[in-house]
Design a protein around this motif. Structure first.
Motif: not given
Length: 69
Positions: A22-43
């Protein structure tokens, strides 16, 4: 595909499963992403397996990969 790409290129990563965490899901939503894969590299948020953007972001982050490699 993203995990295989990063492994093949020698980059460490942390995989998160939004179905089990659930924490990973919340992190994804906080990024504004709604699909996977979502990758974050240096912001920088990259959604989908966009190899040119991944290479560019890794190179900019000092990851040793460069566009067109």
């Amino acid at each position: 595909m993203v995990k295989e790409f990063l492994s093949r290129e020698g980059h460490a990563y942390t995989a998160k499963n939004i179905e089990d965490d659930d924490t990973a899901y919340d992190e994804l939503m906080a990024l504004g992403a709604r699909s996977v894969p979502t990758i974050v590299i240096d912001g920088q948020v990259i959604t989908g397996f966009d190899q040119p953007r991944l290479r560019a972001a890794l190179a900019a982050a000092g990851g040793g990969s460069s566009p067109g490699r």
